[in-house]
Design a protein around this motif. Structure first.
Motif, PDB file in Angstrom:
ATOM      1  N   ALA A  80       5.088   5.122   8.235  1.00  0.00           N
ATOM      2  CA  ALA A  80       5.689   6.457   8.264  1.00  0.00           C
ATOM      3  C   ALA A  80       6.905   6.492   9.159  1.00  0.00           C
ATOM      4  CB  ALA A  80       4.665   7.485   8.739  1.00  0.00           C
ATOM      5  N   GLY A  81       7.985   7.056   8.627  1.00  0.00           N
ATOM      6  CA  GLY A  81       9.134   7.433   9.449  1.00  0.00           C
ATOM      7  C   GLY A  81       9.108   8.945   9.602  1.00  0.00           C
ATOM      8  N   LEU A 129       7.257   7.918   3.765  1.00  0.00           N
ATOM      9  CA  LEU A 129       6.281   6.834   3.731  1.00  0.00           C
ATOM     10  C   LEU A 129       6.778   5.668   2.894  1.00  0.00           C
ATOM     11  CD1 LEU A 129       2.921   8.782   3.138  1.00  0.00           C
ATOM     12  CD2 LEU A 129       3.933   8.093   5.310  1.00  0.00           C
ATOM     13  N   ASP A 130       6.643   4.484   3.449  1.00  0.00           N
ATOM     14  CA  ASP A 130       6.818   3.252   2.680  1.00  0.00           C
ATOM     15  C   ASP A 130       5.412   2.754   2.348  1.00  0.00           C
ATOM     16  OD1 ASP A 130       7.890   0.981   1.485  1.00  0.00           O
ATOM     17  OD2 ASP A 130       7.785  -0.169   3.356  1.00  0.00           O
ATOM     18  N   LEU A 131       5.108   2.648   1.049  1.00  0.00           N
ATOM     19  CA  LEU A 131       3.736   2.401   0.612  1.00  0.00           C
ATOM     20  C   LEU A 131       3.578   1.016   0.008  1.00  0.00           C
ATOM     21  CD1 LEU A 131       3.253   5.892  -0.995  1.00  0.00           C
ATOM     22  CD2 LEU A 131       2.296   5.112   1.158  1.00  0.00           C
ATOM     23  N   PRO A 132       2.363   0.493   0.000  1.00  0.00           N
ATOM     24  CA  PRO A 132       2.130  -0.808  -0.646  1.00  0.00           C
ATOM     25  C   PRO A 132       2.533  -0.760  -2.120  1.00  0.00           C
ATOM     26  CG  PRO A 132       0.236  -0.167   0.676  1.00  0.00           C
ATOM     27  CD  PRO A 132       1.140   1.033   0.627  1.00  0.00           C
ATOM     28  N   ASP A 133       2.856  -1.922  -2.673  1.00  0.00           N
ATOM     29  CA  ASP A 133       3.253  -1.997  -4.073  1.00  0.00           C
ATOM     30  C   ASP A 133       2.081  -1.590  -4.974  1.00  0.00           C
ATOM     31  OD1 ASP A 133       5.616  -3.034  -3.115  1.00  0.00           O
ATOM     32  OD2 ASP A 133       4.965  -5.120  -3.345  1.00  0.00           O
ATOM     33  N   PHE A 134       2.377  -0.767  -5.979  1.00  0.00           N
ATOM     34  CA  PHE A 134       1.277  -0.325  -6.835  1.00  0.00           C
ATOM     35  C   PHE A 134       0.891  -1.379  -7.875  1.00  0.00           C
ATOM     36  CE2 PHE A 134       5.006   2.275  -8.430  1.00  0.00           C
ATOM     37  CZ  PHE A 134       5.350   1.420  -9.472  1.00  0.00           C
ATOM     38  N   ASP A 135       1.644  -2.469  -7.980  1.00  0.00           N
ATOM     39  CA  ASP A 135       1.236  -3.563  -8.862  1.00  0.00           C
ATOM     40  C   ASP A 135       0.806  -4.783  -8.063  1.00  0.00           C
ATOM     41  OD1 ASP A 135       3.675  -4.291  -7.853  1.00  0.00           O
ATOM     42  OD2 ASP A 135       4.460  -5.083  -9.744  1.00  0.00           O
ATOM     43  N   SER A 136       0.443  -4.556  -6.814  1.00  0.00           N
ATOM     44  CA  SER A 136       0.064  -5.660  -5.933  1.00  0.00           C
ATOM     45  C   SER A 136      -1.151  -6.391  -6.485  1.00  0.00           C
ATOM     46  CB  SER A 136      -0.242  -5.124  -4.530  1.00  0.00           C
ATOM     47  OG  SER A 136      -0.767  -6.150  -3.711  1.00  0.00           O
ATOM     48  N   THR A 137      -1.181  -7.695  -6.244  1.00  0.00           N
ATOM     49  CA  THR A 137      -2.350  -8.488  -6.627  1.00  0.00           C
ATOM     50  C   THR A 137      -3.531  -8.231  -5.699  1.00  0.00           C
ATOM     51  OG1 THR A 137      -1.522 -10.327  -5.300  1.00  0.00           O
ATOM     52  CG2 THR A 137      -0.945 -10.311  -7.656  1.00  0.00           C
ATOM     53  N   ASN A 195      14.228   1.378   4.645  1.00  0.00           N
ATOM     54  CA  ASN A 195      14.987   1.103   5.868  1.00  0.00           C
ATOM     55  C   ASN A 195      16.387   1.704   5.800  1.00  0.00           C
ATOM     56  OD1 ASN A 195      12.898  -0.327   7.063  1.00  0.00           O
ATOM     57  ND2 ASN A 195      13.583  -2.311   6.254  1.00  0.00           N
ATOM     58  N   ALA A 196      16.985   1.625   4.618  1.00  0.00           N
ATOM     59  CA  ALA A 196      18.337   2.154   4.473  1.00  0.00           C
ATOM     60  C   ALA A 196      18.361   3.660   4.664  1.00  0.00           C
ATOM     61  CB  ALA A 196      18.888   1.787   3.095  1.00  0.00           C
ATOM     62  N   VAL A 197      17.372   4.339   4.157  1.00  0.00           N
ATOM     63  CA  VAL A 197      17.314   5.802   4.289  1.00  0.00           C
ATOM     64  C   VAL A 197      17.026   6.178   5.731  1.00  0.00           C
ATOM     65  CG1 VAL A 197      16.048   7.882   3.624  1.00  0.00           C
ATOM     66  CG2 VAL A 197      16.681   6.191   1.883  1.00  0.00           C
ATOM     67  N   VAL A 198      16.090   5.452   6.367  1.00  0.00           N
ATOM     68  CA  VAL A 198      15.732   5.745   7.756  1.00  0.00           C
ATOM     69  C   VAL A 198      16.886   5.393   8.685  1.00  0.00           C
ATOM     70  CG1 VAL A 198      14.172   5.112   9.638  1.00  0.00           C
ATOM     71  CG2 VAL A 198      13.266   5.482   7.345  1.00  0.00           C
ATOM     72  N   GLY A 199      17.617   4.336   8.368  1.00  0.00           N
ATOM     73  CA  GLY A 199      18.698   3.874   9.237  1.00  0.00           C
ATOM     74  C   GLY A 199      18.223   2.878  10.258  1.00  0.00           C
ATOM     75  N   GLN A 200      16.994   2.375  10.100  1.00  0.00           N
ATOM     76  CA  GLN A 200      16.442   1.370  11.008  1.00  0.00           C
ATOM     77  C   GLN A 200      15.623   0.383  10.186  1.00  0.00           C
ATOM     78  OE1 GLN A 200      14.334   3.004  14.480  1.00  0.00           O
ATOM     79  NE2 GLN A 200      15.212   5.015  14.003  1.00  0.00           N
ATOM     80  N   ASP A 201      15.478  -0.813  10.689  1.00  0.00           N
ATOM     81  CA  ASP A 201      14.652  -1.813  10.010  1.00  0.00           C
ATOM     82  C   ASP A 201      13.198  -1.667  10.461  1.00  0.00           C
ATOM     83  OD1 ASP A 201      16.773  -2.841   8.588  1.00  0.00           O
ATOM     84  OD2 ASP A 201      17.258  -4.351  10.113  1.00  0.00           O
ATOM     85  N   LEU A 202      12.529  -0.686   9.917  1.00  0.00           N
ATOM     86  CA  LEU A 202      11.133  -0.447  10.282  1.00  0.00           C
ATOM     87  C   LEU A 202      10.171  -1.217   9.399  1.00  0.00           C
ATOM     88  CD1 LEU A 202      11.165   3.435  10.846  1.00  0.00           C
ATOM     89  CD2 LEU A 202      11.474   1.607  12.537  1.00  0.00           C
ATOM     90  N   GLY A 215       9.104  -6.389  -5.672  1.00  0.00           N
ATOM     91  CA  GLY A 215      10.460  -6.826  -5.964  1.00  0.00           C
ATOM     92  C   GLY A 215      11.423  -5.712  -6.275  1.00  0.00           C
ATOM     93  N   SER A 216      10.970  -4.453  -6.197  1.00  0.00           N
ATOM     94  CA  SER A 216      11.869  -3.335  -6.523  1.00  0.00           C
ATOM     95  C   SER A 216      12.809  -3.005  -5.370  1.00  0.00           C
ATOM     96  CB  SER A 216      11.044  -2.096  -6.875  1.00  0.00           C
ATOM     97  OG  SER A 216      10.274  -1.662  -5.765  1.00  0.00           O
ATOM     98  N   GLY A 217      12.573  -3.583  -4.189  1.00  0.00           N
ATOM     99  CA  GLY A 217      13.419  -3.297  -3.028  1.00  0.00           C
ATOM    100  C   GLY A 217      13.047  -1.998  -2.350  1.00  0.00           C
TER     101      GLY A 217
END
Length: 546
Positions: free
Chosen positions: A96-97, A143-151, A74-81, A66-68
Motif C-alpha cells: 500500500a502507498g 495497492l500493488d497486488l499479486p499477479d492474478f495469473d500467478s502460478t 512505482n511510477a505513480v507513487v514516485g518512489q521505488d516501493l 509481465g504487465s509491468g
C-alpha cells in the motif's frame, strides 16, 4: 464525505442495501446456496466497508505477470516501493502507498494489507480538475497486488479477494497479453458491471509504433465491450518512459476527490448480485390466480375425488326414497329391496363425528391420483408463468406441499357436506296419504264385492249394491282405488325424476363448494402466498437496482 452522511438511512445506497437484504431474506431457500451466499457476502462487505474510513479511497492495481504493474505502481507513487521484474511474479503480498494516514489502519487491517508506506510526495489534481484549480489530494490508498495469473495459488487468492474489496479497479494490461482469454473471462468479465469504478491501462505502450497504437487500443476496447463494459475508459501509458503516467495520476486524483468510489463500487456489487437472483429473467410481478383458474382446479379435483359418483348416488337415492314414501303401498316393499347407494357410500348417517367421518368411495387409484396431480401442476404452472425459474419451482412446490393429505381432505369434505341425503320432499306425505286412501278405497270396494259374492254363493238374500250412473258403488270403489294408485304412481315417478335431478344439481353445487374450500386451503392459498412473496421479492430487487 463524512461517515455520518455515508451511512445515512436516507441515502440511495442505504435504501438499495436494505432492499437487497429484504430480497435475500424473501428468496431464502429459493435462490440457491451460491446466490444467497453471494448476496450475504455483499451485504457483509458493504456493512464493514461503510463503518471504516469514509475519507479514504482504495485503488487497486491488478495485472498479469509481465504487465509491468509494479513498475507502473512505482511510477505513480514516485518512489521505488514495489519490486519489479520483467518475467516472473515478484509481488506476493499486497503493498500500500498511502496519502493521508489518519484513519487508514483499520481499513488496511480489513483488507489484509501489512506492507504500508506513507507517501510524502503530494498527489495533485491540476486546474483541469473539477475544482478549476490545482489541489492536493489526500485520502488515497494505492495497492500493488499479486499477479492474478500467478502460478502460486495463494497469490491468485489474494488478488481475487481484493478485487471484491477495493473501491476502484485498475486493470493493467500489456500489448502482448491484453487479449488473454483467462484475464477477461476470469476477472474483467465478472466485474463488468463495475464500469463506473473501473479503469483499464494499456502499459508498455512504448513498445508499439505510433501506427500500431490506435488499432491495438481499438481492439482492446472491442474486447472490453464484449466483456460487458459499456463505455470502457482506456489509458495508454509507459511506466518506463513516463508517457501517460501524469494522465493516470490525474484520473486517480479525480476519483479520490469526487468521493463517490465507495458508493459506486457497493452499488455495482448490489446490482450484480441482484441480477444473479433472477438469472436474466425480467423483473415481472405475477398476478394472483384468476377465478377461472380456481374453478378449473376445483372441477378437476372434484372429478378426481368422485363427486360425480356421489351426485349419481344422490339422484338414485332420492328416487328410491320417493318410491318408498309415495309408491303404491302394496309395491313399496320392492323399493326397500334395492340397496341405497348413499348408504353404501356412508353418506346417509344421521349422526357422525366430522373429524372422523369418511366416505366409502373407492380409494383413489393411479388414474385418479394422476388426474389430481395433473390438475395441481397445471394450476401451479399457470400461476408461475413468467417468474424466474427458481420461483417457478417454489410455486410448484407450494402447490404440491399438501398433496399427500389432499385425497383424505377431499374425501372428508365430501363426507361432511350436507347433501340433503336424509331430507325428503314436502309433497311426499301428501301423496302417501292419498295413496293409502286409494288403497283403502280399493280394499273396501273389494271387501264389499267379496261380501256380496259370498252372500250370493250361500243363497242369502241381500239388498242390491247402490249404483252411481249405473255402476255399483263397490265396483267403482275398487276401480277408482286401483286406478288412482296407478295414476299417482306414474305421476310421482315423473315428479321424483325431476326432483332427483334438482337434488343432484344442488348436491353437485355444494360438493364443489366443499372441494373449492379444500383446494383453496391446500393449493390456492399456498400458491397465492408464494406469489405474494415473489412479488415482494421482485419489488425489493427493483428498489435494489434503482
Amino acid at each position: 464525505m463524512s461517515r455520518r452522511r455515508q451511512t445515512s438511512a436516507d441515502s440511495p445506497l442505504e435504501r438499495r442495501l436494505e432492499a437487497l437484504k429484504e430480497a435475500t431474506e424473501l428468496g431464502a431457500e429459493r435462490l440457491g446456496e451460491e446466490v444467497s451466499s453471494a448476496s450475504w457476502r455483499v451485504l457483509e462487505l458493504a456493512s464493514t466497508r461503510r463503518t471504516l474510513s469514509a475519507e479514504h479511497t482504495v485503488v487497486g492495481f491488478f495485472g498479469a505477470t509481465g504487465s509491468g504493474k509494479s513498475t507502473l505502481f512505482n511510477a505513480v507513487v514516485g518512489q521505488d516501493l514495489a519490486k519489479a521484474a520483467a518475467t516472473r511474479p515478484t509481488t506476493s503480498q499486497p503493498l500500500a502507498g498511502i496519502w493521508g494516514q489518519a484513519g487508514s489502519d483499520p481499513l488496511l487491517d480489513w483488507l489484509g494489507v501489512q506492507q504500508r508506506h506513507i507517501v510524502q510526495s503530494p498527489l495533485r489534481l491540476d486546474k483541469r480538475g473539477i475544482f478549476g484549480a490545482e489541489k492536493d489530494v489526500n485520502g488515497l490508498i494505492l495497492l500493488d497486488l499479486p499477479d492474478f495469473d500467478s502460478t502460486v495459488a495463494a497469490n491468485r487468492e489474494i488478488a481475487t479477494k481484493l478485487a471484491g474489496q477495493v473501491d476502484v479497479l485498475i486493470w493493467v494490461l500489456d500489448p502482448q497479453k491484453y487479449a488473454d482469454a483467462a484475464v477477461h473471462h476470469d476477472f474483467i468479465r465478472p466485474l463488468a458491471t463495475h464500469g463506473s469504478v473501473t479503469l483499464v491501462v494499456l502499459n508498455q505502450i512504448d513498445k508499439l509504433r505510433e501506427t500500431e497504437r490506435g488499432p491495438v487500443v481499438d481492439s482492446l476496447r472491442s474486447i472490453l465491450v464484449s466483456d460487458g463494459l459499456s463505455a470502457p475508459r482506456i489509458l495508454g501509458v509507459s511506466a518506463l518512459t513516463g508517457e501517460g503516467v501524469d494522465a493516470l495520476r490525474q484520473e486517480i486524483a479525480k476519483v479520490v476527490t469526487e468521493r463517490a468510489a465507495v458508493t459506486n463500487r457497493l452499488s455495482a456489487d448490489v446490482a450484480i448480485v441482484a441480477a444473479k437472483m433472477v438469472d436474466g429473467a425480467p423483473l415481472q410481478v405475477l398476478k394472483l390466480p384468476a377465478e377461472a383458474a380456481k374453478r378449473t382446479l376445483t372441477g378437476e379435483l372434484a372429478a378426481a375425488s368422485g363427486v360425480e359418483t356421489v351426485v349419481n348416488a344422490v339422484r338414485t337415492s332420492y328416487r328410491l326414497d320417493a318410491h318408498k314414501r309415495t309408491g303404491w303401498p302394496l309395491t313399496r316393499w320392492l323399493a326397500k329391496m334395492r340397496p341405497d347407494p348413499l348408504r353404501r357410500l356412508n353418506l346417509k348417517s344421521a349422526e357422525v363425528n366430522p373429524t372422523l367421518n369418511r366416505t366409502s368411495l373407492p380409494a383413489a387409484g393411479a388414474a385418479q391420483k394422476a388426474q389430481a396431480d395433473s390438475a395441481v401442476r397445471r394450476f401451479a404452472d399457470g400461476a408461475s408463468s413468467g417468474a424466474p425459474e427458481a420461483w417457478q419451482g417454489s410455486i410448484r412446490r407450494a402447490a404440491r406441499a399438501g398433496r399427500e393429505n389432499l385425497p383424505d381432505e377431499l374425501d372428508q369434505a365430501i363426507a361432511n357436506t350436507n347433501i340433503g341425503a336424509t331430507r325428503g320432499a314436502w309433497w311426499w306425505p301428501i301423496i302417501s296419504v292419498v295413496q293409502w286412501i286409494s288403497l283403502a278405497t280399493a280394499l273396501a270396494g273389494a271387501l264389499w264385492l267379496g261380501a256380496l259374492f259370498g252372500a250370493q254363493y250361500l243363497q242369502f238374500t241381500v239388498p242390491a249394491a247402490p249404483k252411481v250412473e249405473g255402476f255399483p258403488v263397490p265396483t267403482l270403489m275398487l276401480g277408482i282405488g286401483i286406478l288412482l294408485g296407478i295414476v299417482l304412481g306414474l305421476a310421482t315417478s315423473l315428479v321424483a325424476r325431476i326432483g332427483a335431478a334438482a337434488r343432484a344439481r344442488k348436491a353437485r353445487k355444494v360438493l364443489q363448494s366443499a372441494i373449492s374450500v379444500v383446494a383453496g386451503a391446500s393449493v390456492v392459498k399456498p400458491v397465492e402466498d408464494e406469489i405474494t412473496r415473489h412479488n415482494n421479492f421482485i419489488g425489493a430487487l427493483q428498489r435494489a437496482q434503482s
